[in-house]
Structures are given as structure tokens and as C-alpha cells.
Enzyme design. Structure first.
Site, PDB file in Angstrom:
ATOM      1  N   TYR A  71       0.710  -1.185  -0.008  1.00  0.00           N
ATOM      2  CA  TYR A  71      -0.050   0.028   0.020  1.00  0.00           C
ATOM      3  C   TYR A  71       0.742   0.998  -0.096  1.00  0.00           C
ATOM      4  CZ  TYR A  71      -3.502  -3.412   1.133  1.00  0.00           C
ATOM      5  OH  TYR A  71      -4.231  -4.304   1.109  1.00  0.00           O
ATOM      6  N   ARG A 111       2.443  -1.185  11.084  1.00  0.00           N
ATOM      7  CA  ARG A 111       2.265  -2.551  10.590  1.00  0.00           C
ATOM      8  C   ARG A 111       3.405  -2.736   9.487  1.00  0.00           C
ATOM      9  NH1 ARG A 111      -2.509  -6.943   8.715  1.00  0.00           N
ATOM     10  NH2 ARG A 111      -1.200  -8.782   9.970  1.00  0.00           N
ATOM     11  N   ARG A 149      -8.167 -15.174  11.364  1.00  0.00           N
ATOM     12  CA  ARG A 149      -8.987 -16.114  10.690  1.00  0.00           C
ATOM     13  C   ARG A 149      -9.531 -17.326  11.751  1.00  0.00           C
ATOM     14  NH1 ARG A 149      -5.683 -18.052   5.459  1.00  0.00           N
ATOM     15  NH2 ARG A 149      -4.155 -17.842   6.954  1.00  0.00           N
ATOM     16  N   CYS A 153     -10.771 -23.095  12.076  1.00  0.00           N
ATOM     17  CA  CYS A 153     -10.459 -22.340  10.773  1.00  0.00           C
ATOM     18  C   CYS A 153      -9.603 -23.342   9.957  1.00  0.00           C
ATOM     19  CB  CYS A 153      -9.478 -21.241  10.747  1.00  0.00           C
ATOM     20  SG  CYS A 153      -8.977 -20.425   9.076  1.00  0.00           S
ATOM     21  N   CYS A 200     -13.873 -15.722   3.700  1.00  0.00           N
ATOM     22  CA  CYS A 200     -13.173 -14.416   3.964  1.00  0.00           C
ATOM     23  C   CYS A 200     -12.450 -13.627   2.733  1.00  0.00           C
ATOM     24  CB  CYS A 200     -12.048 -14.625   4.796  1.00  0.00           C
ATOM     25  SG  CYS A 200     -10.997 -16.162   4.818  1.00  0.00           S
ATOM     26  N   CYS A 238     -18.001 -16.780   6.738  1.00  0.00           N
ATOM     27  CA  CYS A 238     -17.147 -17.839   6.853  1.00  0.00           C
ATOM     28  C   CYS A 238     -17.612 -19.198   6.558  1.00  0.00           C
ATOM     29  CB  CYS A 238     -16.478 -17.934   8.326  1.00  0.00           C
ATOM     30  SG  CYS A 238     -15.386 -19.358   8.902  1.00  0.00           S
ATOM     31  N   ALA A 255     -24.352 -30.208   5.023  1.00  0.00           N
ATOM     32  CA  ALA A 255     -25.649 -29.719   5.315  1.00  0.00           C
ATOM     33  C   ALA A 255     -26.544 -30.123   6.546  1.00  0.00           C
ATOM     34  CB  ALA A 255     -26.486 -29.570   4.042  1.00  0.00           C
ATOM     35  N   GLN A 302     -19.096 -35.298   0.351  1.00  0.00           N
ATOM     36  CA  GLN A 302     -18.057 -35.142  -0.441  1.00  0.00           C
ATOM     37  C   GLN A 302     -16.860 -34.222   0.241  1.00  0.00           C
ATOM     38  OE1 GLN A 302     -18.953 -34.075  -4.472  1.00  0.00           O
ATOM     39  NE2 GLN A 302     -20.886 -34.693  -4.271  1.00  0.00           N
ATOM     40  N   ALA A 358     -32.012 -44.059   3.866  1.00  0.00           N
ATOM     41  CA  ALA A 358     -33.178 -43.608   4.123  1.00  0.00           C
ATOM     42  C   ALA A 358     -34.364 -44.095   3.075  1.00  0.00           C
ATOM     43  CB  ALA A 358     -33.397 -42.181   4.278  1.00  0.00           C
TER      44      ALA A 358
END
Length: 663
Positions: A176, A225, A324, A347, A354, A366, A400, A427, A464
Site C-alpha cells: 500500500y 504494521r 481467521r 479455521c 473471507c 465464513c 448441510a 464429499q 433412508a
């Protein structure tokens, strides 16, 4: 508790006392409106303060109107309108015992000058060299520009101090604007701001003096930083980084140093993706510790408390950034300190929710923690107990289904989870078998522990059916049966809805079968990718490691384009080239003959024939919804994850969370 004792020790940064050594460093949220943080931003940070973080830094706040950043929602710190927002943030974090510093930034040439219709301008830089990322040619800053920048840092720091913030960090890393002055690669100036290390540091010192002049050093901390190593030839290398550090430290202006690495073109070294294990930048912090007697923060890849504690215990750094890790679980400290470490969600460095979203200018969330960015809706204390506990059946033990089952059971429901395979995970378990993807297994193991905690009735090896589901007399059925990979060779860009003609002339496999039974691929393997994701390339690396000849073909501009935004590509391509994998972008397989697969260059139709023993198609997936059709009308039913529409694991876990809350 004595475990992680070094990490729990309080720390002092200038006039500011911290309750522990854990830091959440600046990272883009993109929740802002009108260039200011919103209540959504405050909620996000407050959740991490509730969870026990010692120090939290805001996302980048630009100090001058010449910088609007890489996203439409870039935040400004220089106008006084920011003061009430900062007050709200400071009050929220102080209420939970955390301290908060503002990150003061200017993106320089790492920007787009025409993104905002009301702010077209020439970009600022040290020497007029374009960003390798965006390619726009900026203008070298004049003395008047520098004076404006310095004043902007002071004005922004004053706003933060007036609002009750605890400190400011001057961002001079990662390519930057201020970093472009520090780096000998991008600073070609011949005035007092260029040339020697001391001259290149001058602008950072000017900005720090402005910050100090506008704040009270008895109550307001100031840090900087730095990229101690840009990992670019001719840029800041560790010896030059040391000289910069000594120059800045000798000024007496800084209470601490936050040590990072990388530049705009090497950000894959700044934020490690799943391809990289360990904590690759800690060595830079340890080097700094031997040079200066100020608190040192280290970052990148510190994903668990044992690693963080070891860094502090060895004296490699005084404070550790677990940024994270706190996106994935904002309560990891509170959980560990209360003896619930086994409840922490880890994480996995997928960088999907992210960094990848940040690179697109999208709001942060996330993969593991869909509450990130949705704290008001899904955060701590929002899970309501069921008014009347019921029996809920979940069909499918992928991410899920697992998340739906654990959330519903946490609300007090009796949950039965049917999984036809002998393991949970769907998977994701196969993804974890690919090179450098082992951390995907943590997604599964984290949820397995929670399922056990809430005593979910998990029935492995049980398919099922209408009969087995009906036997439970469920109040609600959640279908999470996932999807399957098509092997007909359908590619969206070609519109070949009937697939590739002639596949009967070779062995055609889906990627899951190729992972499970690699010997079926033969010696010469052609992988067709229509996703741009890691799977096809990871499979290629795995098969090539077994000595097979592998080519990957796609109609896309380059292979693995989505892994670029996850920061994996720069690590993955060298491994693929070393393994001899042939990469063929901008090509399509149009048919297979007894002589081989016919590849066509999409621009001009030029053909070649590749002799193959097998073709693996990583393209279209079809939802597994046959049972849902049979059950619909018999019971209230919700379809989630891939069986609703095949997508990523992020959507699957999010939809599982919502389903578990709503049944």
C-alpha cells in the site's frame, strides 16, 4: 487455567493494558455504508470481544479522499462523521473488556481510480509505478500531496481518540501507499523521501508525528504494521526490513510493531491458504524481537491456541494474531478458558468466505461459521429453544445435514440422522484426501463432536426410505442428500447438453470415483474441468504423484481461476508443473474416437487428438432429490445444500444452520 498460561498473561502496549496476548488484526468486512462502519460492523467486532480477544483492530480506514480502496464499501477515517461510529464501536468492545485500535491506511496504487463515479482521480504513489495487480499508472506524490496525507493521518487519529478508541496502527505493509515509499523496488524518488533507508522512512515518521500531535500519548497507543520481507526481488528483503525497523524504532514514536510479510503481488505469502501449513511469518517476528525492545505482533496461519501459546512461550513474539481463527469461532478463547476447548470450530484456511469474498468486493462471512457477518441473526444468544421438542429426521450426513442436525438438537429436538455411507462428511471427506487439503477434515470432526454432545441419533450405513423415515413419525424432514457428478461431459460454455459424443470409447469417471479408485484411471488421464475450483487440479496432482500422465483441459481462460482468489494458485501451479501435469486452458473436448479425445482450441477451432485411458469429468452436478419427491406431501419437508442446488460447502453449512433453527 494453567494450559496456555503464556497466552493468558496480560500485556502492555504503551499506555494500553490488554487482558491477554491474542489479537484480531485488520481484515476487510465490507459491511460499510456511506464510507462508514455500520451496526453490522459493530456487531461483528463485539462478538469477538465477547469471546475474549484482547485487542481488536478495525478493518482499513482510509485517511484521505484520494484513497477509496479496492472495494465499493471502503471506509473513511478522516471526516468527523466517523466519530459517533467509533464511539459506538469503542463502547461495545470496552463493555466486554477488549481494547480497540483503528487501522489507518491509504491504498496508493492498489486501487481503481474510476470505481466511484463521484471520485475519479489520479492514484497516488511514491514514484508513478503501476500496481502489478490493477495496472493503473499513478502519479508520484508532490510535496503538497504528502502534506495532505500527513494531515489526514493526524485528523483521522484525532477522530479515533476523541471517540474513545485506544490506539491507532499506521499501515505501512503489503504494497500500500506507505509501503511503496519504504520499498526500494517502488520508491525511485531522488528527493528527501527517496534513496537511503532513512529517506524512504521519512513519510512514515511524518505520519506518525502527525498522529502523536493529535492524540494524548498517555492514553493512546500508536503502532505500525510492516512487511519485513516483500518476497519480491529488489523489494524489501529481511536485511532491509531490519534497517527500516531500526530507523522507525529510533524515532521513539511507536509503542509496538506488527510484523507481516508480502506485497500486493505476493499476498499469497501474507495470508496462507490451505496449501501452506504452519506459521510461515513467525520467523520474521522472532528476528525483530532480537532487534527492538517493543511489543511485537506476529500473524498468519496461527489457527490454534497451542500454536499461539508456543509462540509467546518461546519469545518469538509478544502477541499473536488469530484473525481467521476468530472469524471461524469468535468464542474460542472463552471456550478454552471455561474447559470447552472441544467445542471450538477450527479455521481450515479455505479462504472462501473471507479472503476470496474480499477480493471480489463482497461482504465477509465464513465457511465454518455462517454467523460471521450475521451476528444479529445467528450470533451468540440468538438460538431459541424449541417451544415443544419434536422428532426431526435429517437425511444425508454431509455438511448441510450435519449442521442441520446439530442445530436442531441444540434447540432441544430429538434428531435422527440417516447416512447411507459408513462415515459422515459427504464429499468433504473426499476433498480432504487430495494433496494439501487435509484440513477439510476439521469441518467434519468439529460437527461430529457436536452431534455427539447433543446425542443426535446418527445411523450410519442406513439408506433412508419412505418406510424408514415414516417409522420415526417425524414432525419435519430435512433433506440433505447432496448431489452426484455427471459423467456425460456437459460443459456450460459449449452448450453440449447431451454431453460429449463417443465417451464409450474410453473409461469415463467422476472425480469421487477417481479419488477412491485411482487405478481405474489407467496411465493416461484427461481431466475436464468446468468449475475453476481446486478439485480438478488437486486430483491431477494426486494422480501425477502416482506416476500417471495427466492433462487438465478447460474452456476457461486459465485453469483454477477461482483458486486465485483463495490464494492457492500461486502455490498450486509450481507443484503441478513440477509433477509434469499438462495444463490446457481455452480448449474443449468435442468428441472421443477410438484414436483418443479430440481437443479443440475454442478461438479458432484448431484440433489435436490426445490418446487417453480415461476421462474424468469435473463439471456438472445433479441434485439427489428422488427421495424428496417421494416424501413431499407426507411430511413437512425442507431441502438444503446440494440437493436443492449443487453449490459450495459454504452454502450447505449456512442452509443447514437455518434449517436447524426453523424446524
Amino acid at each position: 487455567m494453567r494450559e496456555y498460561e503464556a497466552l493468558w498473561q496480560p500485556a502492555q502496549i504503551g499506555p494500553v493494558s490488554l487482558r491477554n496476548r491474542v489479537v484480531v488484526t485488520p481484515h476487510a468486512l465490507a459491511y460499510g455504508r456511506d464510507n462508514l462502519m455500520t451496526q453490522q460492523s459493530v456487531d461483528y467486532y463485539e462478538e469477538r470481544a465477547k469471546g475474549g480477544a484482547g485487542l481488536i483492530l478495525t478493518e482499513a480506514q482510509v485517511v484521505h479522499p484520494s484513497s477509496r480502496g479496492m472495494m465499493l464499501r471502503t471506509l473513511q477515517s478522516w471526516p468527523t462523521e466517523v466519530i459517533p461510529v467509533y464511539e459506538r464501536l469503542a463502547d461495545a468492545l470496552h463493555r466486554h473488556g477488549a481494547r480497540v485500535f483503528v487501522d489507518l491506511s491509504h491504498f496508493g496504487a492498489e486501487d481503481n481510480n474510476t470505481m466511484h463515479l463521484d471520485n475519479w482521480r489520479a492514484l497516488w504513489s511514491a514514484s508513478g509505478l503501476p500496481s502489478a495487480t490493477y495496472g493503473e499508472i499513478p502519479r508520484p506524490m508532490s510535496k503538497e500531496d504528502i502534506a495532505e496525507l500527513v494531515a489526514g493521518f493526524g485528523r483521522s487519529a484525532r477522530n479515533a481518540a476523541v471517540a474513545g478508541m485506544d490506539g491507532a496502527e499506521i499501515h505501512a505493509a503489503h504494497g500500500y501507499l506507505l509501503c511503496s515509499f519504504l520499498s526500494p523496488l517502488t520508491n525511485l524518488r531522488t528527493d528527501e523521501y527517496g534513496g537511503s533507508t532513512e529517506n524512504r522512512c521519512r513519510i512514515v515518521l511524518d505520519c506518525a508525528r502527525s498522529v502523536r500531535a493529535n492524540t494524548d500519548s498517555s492514553s493512546f497507543a500508536v503502532g505500525v504494521r510492516l512487511s519485513l520481507n516483500e518476497f519480491v526481488t529488489g523489494g524489501i528483503e529481511p536485511d532491509e526490513g531490519e534497517r527500516i525497523l531500526r530507523t522507525l524504532d529510533a524515532s521513539g514514536l511507536f509503542d509496538y510493531f506488527s510484523i507481516s510479510g508480502g506485497s500486493a503481488t505476493t499476498f499469497h505469502r501474507t495470508v496462507s491458504p490451505m496449501s501452506i501449513s504452519g506459521t510461515p511469518l513467525v520467523g520474521l517476528a522472532a528476528r525483530v524481537k532480537s532487534i527492538v525492545d517493543k511489543p511485537i505482533i506476529t500473524a498468519n496461519g496461527i489457527a490454534d491456541l497451542a500454536t499461539a501459546n508456543g509462540i509467546v512461550e518461546r519469545g518469538d513474539a509478544d502477541l499473536v494474531a488469530m484473525t481467521r481463527a476468530h472469524i471461524a469461532d469468535p468464542h474460542l478463547i472463552a471456550k478454552a478458558q471455561s474447559g470447552r476447548e472441544d467445542e471450538i470450530r477450527h479455521c481450515v484456511a479455505a479462504n472462501q468466505g473471507c479472503f476470496s469474498r474480499m477480493a471480489k468486493g463482497w461482504s465477509l462471512t465464513c465457511t465454518q461459521n455462517p454467523a460471521a457477518g450475521r451476528e444479529a441473526e445467528l450470533g451468540l444468544g440468538t438460538l431459541e429453544q424449541a417451544a415443544e421438542p419434536r422428532t426431526i429426521v435429517v437425511v444425508g450426513g454431509g455438511p448441510a445435514g450435519m449442521r442441520a442436525a446439530e442445530t436442531a438438537s441444540a434447540r432441544g429436538h430429538r434428531v435422527v440422522l440417516f447416512e447411507r455411507g459408513d462415515q459422515l462428511g459427504g464429499q468433504i471427506r473426499y476433498a480432504a484426501q487430495l494433496p494439501t487439503r487435509g484440513r477439510w477434515a476439521a469441518v467434519v470432526s468439529d460437527m461430529e463432536r457436536t452431534l455427539a454432545k447433543f446425542k443426535v441419533d446418527v445411523r450410519l450405513g442406513t439408506a433412508a426410505t419412505v418406510e424408514t423415515v415414516s417409522a420415526e413419525n417425524p414432525y419435519h424432514v430435512v433433506m440433505a442428500t447432496g448431489s452426484s457428478w455427471r459423467t456425460d461431459g456437459f460443459v456450460a460454455a459449449l452448450g453440449n447438453t447431451g454431453g460429449i459424443p463417443g465417451l464409450e470409447h474410453t473409461v469415463t469417471l467422476d472425480p469421487i470415483t477417481a479419488i477412491e479408485e485411482p487405478d481405474r484411471t489407467g496411465q493416461r488421464v484427461l481431466i475436464i474441468d468446468d468449475t475453476g475450483e481446486y478439485l480438478a487440479l488437486g486430483l491431477a496432482e494426486k494422480l501425477a504423484a502416482d506416476g500417471r500422465d495427466v492433462e487438465v483441459v478447460t474452456t476457461r481462460m486459465f485453469l483454477g481461476d477461482n483458486t486465485l482468489l483463495n490464494l492457492d494458485l500461486a502455490h498450486l501451479y509450481p507443484r503441478l508443473h513440477a509433477a509434469g501435469v499438462v495444463l490446457s486452458p481455452q480448449h474443449a473436448v468435442v468428441q472421443v474416437t477410438p484414436d483418443g479425445a479430440v481437443l479443440v482450441r475454442i478461438w479458432d477451432g484448431q484440433q489435436r487428438v490426445a490418446r487417453v485411458d480415461s476421462i474424468v469429468t469435473v463439471a456438472m452436478r445433479a441434485p439427489e432429490e428422488s427421495l424428496a419427491g417421494e416424501l413431499r406431501g407426507r411430511f413437512p419437508l425442507t431441502q438444503i445444500g446440494d440437493c436443492s442446488a449443487p453449490r459450495r460447502v459454504d452454502e450447505a453449512i449456512y442452509e443447514g444452520e437455518l434449517a436447524g433453527r426453523r424446524v
